[in-house]
Design a protein around this motif. Sequence first.
Motif, PDB file in Angstrom:
ATOM      1  N   UNK A 179      -7.004  16.438 -16.615  1.00  0.00           N
ATOM      2  CA  UNK A 179      -6.465  17.298 -17.757  1.00  0.00           C
ATOM      3  C   UNK A 179      -7.182  16.716 -19.011  1.00  0.00           C
ATOM      4  N   UNK A 180      -8.296  16.027 -19.088  1.00  0.00           N
ATOM      5  CA  UNK A 180      -8.679  15.640 -20.405  1.00  0.00           C
ATOM      6  C   UNK A 180      -9.395  17.014 -20.895  1.00  0.00           C
ATOM      7  N   UNK A 181     -10.045  16.736 -22.219  1.00  0.00           N
ATOM      8  CA  UNK A 181     -10.701  17.778 -22.821  1.00  0.00           C
ATOM      9  C   UNK A 181     -11.749  18.523 -21.905  1.00  0.00           C
ATOM     10  N   UNK A 182     -12.699  17.875 -21.400  1.00  0.00           N
ATOM     11  CA  UNK A 182     -13.687  18.219 -20.656  1.00  0.00           C
ATOM     12  C   UNK A 182     -13.231  18.863 -19.371  1.00  0.00           C
ATOM     13  N   UNK A 230     -16.333  22.362 -29.002  1.00  0.00           N
ATOM     14  CA  UNK A 230     -16.724  21.980 -30.362  1.00  0.00           C
ATOM     15  C   UNK A 230     -16.206  20.509 -30.626  1.00  0.00           C
ATOM     16  N   UNK A 231     -15.237  20.130 -29.861  1.00  0.00           N
ATOM     17  CA  UNK A 231     -14.848  18.586 -29.916  1.00  0.00           C
ATOM     18  C   UNK A 231     -15.629  17.617 -29.049  1.00  0.00           C
ATOM     19  N   UNK A 232     -16.472  18.130 -28.290  1.00  0.00           N
ATOM     20  CA  UNK A 232     -17.016  17.164 -27.132  1.00  0.00           C
ATOM     21  C   UNK A 232     -18.324  16.451 -27.922  1.00  0.00           C
ATOM     22  N   UNK A 233     -18.563  15.219 -27.324  1.00  0.00           N
ATOM     23  CA  UNK A 233     -19.672  14.480 -27.973  1.00  0.00           C
ATOM     24  C   UNK A 233     -20.968  15.177 -27.497  1.00  0.00           C
ATOM     25  N   UNK A 275     -23.984  18.600 -23.478  1.00  0.00           N
ATOM     26  CA  UNK A 275     -25.187  18.550 -22.485  1.00  0.00           C
ATOM     27  C   UNK A 275     -24.573  18.761 -21.028  1.00  0.00           C
ATOM     28  N   UNK A 276     -23.719  17.850 -20.645  1.00  0.00           N
ATOM     29  CA  UNK A 276     -23.413  17.742 -19.124  1.00  0.00           C
ATOM     30  C   UNK A 276     -22.368  19.189 -18.764  1.00  0.00           C
ATOM     31  N   UNK A 277     -21.862  19.551 -19.987  1.00  0.00           N
ATOM     32  CA  UNK A 277     -21.028  20.901 -19.646  1.00  0.00           C
ATOM     33  C   UNK A 277     -21.833  22.030 -19.611  1.00  0.00           C
TER      34      UNK A 277
END
Length: 263
Positions: free
Chosen positions: A174-177, A204-207, A212-214
């Motif tokens: 359930x984390x943002x990713x 938008x909130x991801x590092x 890149x992985x997403x």
Amino acid sequence: MVTLLRGTLRPLRLFQALPGPAADVPLRAASQGTGLLYPEHIPTSLLQKVLLTAGSAGMALYNPYRHDMVAVLGETTGCRALRVLRDQMKRDSEGAQILQERPRISLSTLDLDKLQSLPEGSLGREYLRFLDVNRVSPDTRAPTRFVDDEELAYVIQRYREVHDMLHTLLGMPTNILGEIVVKWFEAVQTGLPMCILGALFGPIRLSAQHLQVLVSELVPWAVQNGRRAPCVLNLYYERRWEQPLKALREELGITDPPMHIKA
């Protein structure tokens, strides 16, 4: 103008103030003459829906964990997609039975002792493990209030209550990713504007590393599985608790994720 805005935003204040319904009570039509289509229904005009959509969209994008705002956005924008989902359920024997019986998923309807006693790897045991590891509860799902059709109100309520089941099926925390990956799967499966917006704007909130992985691995996997799997609202999960999760994934054509995402 002030009076108009107060009247227009009144449903939102009601949304925040009213208690949720008992989750073991199916959504059914309210009694004649009340003006309500189901117990928690809040009738709204077109102008009110437009303002609710704008306000909830802004808050949901600012804070994706405002599940109440995400819920309002789904109800005010999803009517067309909900009709398509409802028709898909009616054409499927298992889905039609769900529409007829209106099962609910909550702590009051789940037999936690039974789920705990199921074999390792079963859907029920893995679902319970997901709730425990991620410290979530099915009781956090908001009740439907702004959908002006009793049957469609149940469809979106069912979608909300099986959301954690989709996390379990996809092996996503359930984390943002993990939430963004599930939103991509749901966007393909349901066509709900709320899911599409979450899939597009959530990253938008991801590092930069996670983004890149997403984009390179997780989104293609989620989209492919969403297209291949039959409508996940047609699954009577409560009657499949004993089914091995691996077998259910194979039935739906859901493959293992390309990488493990830590909770």
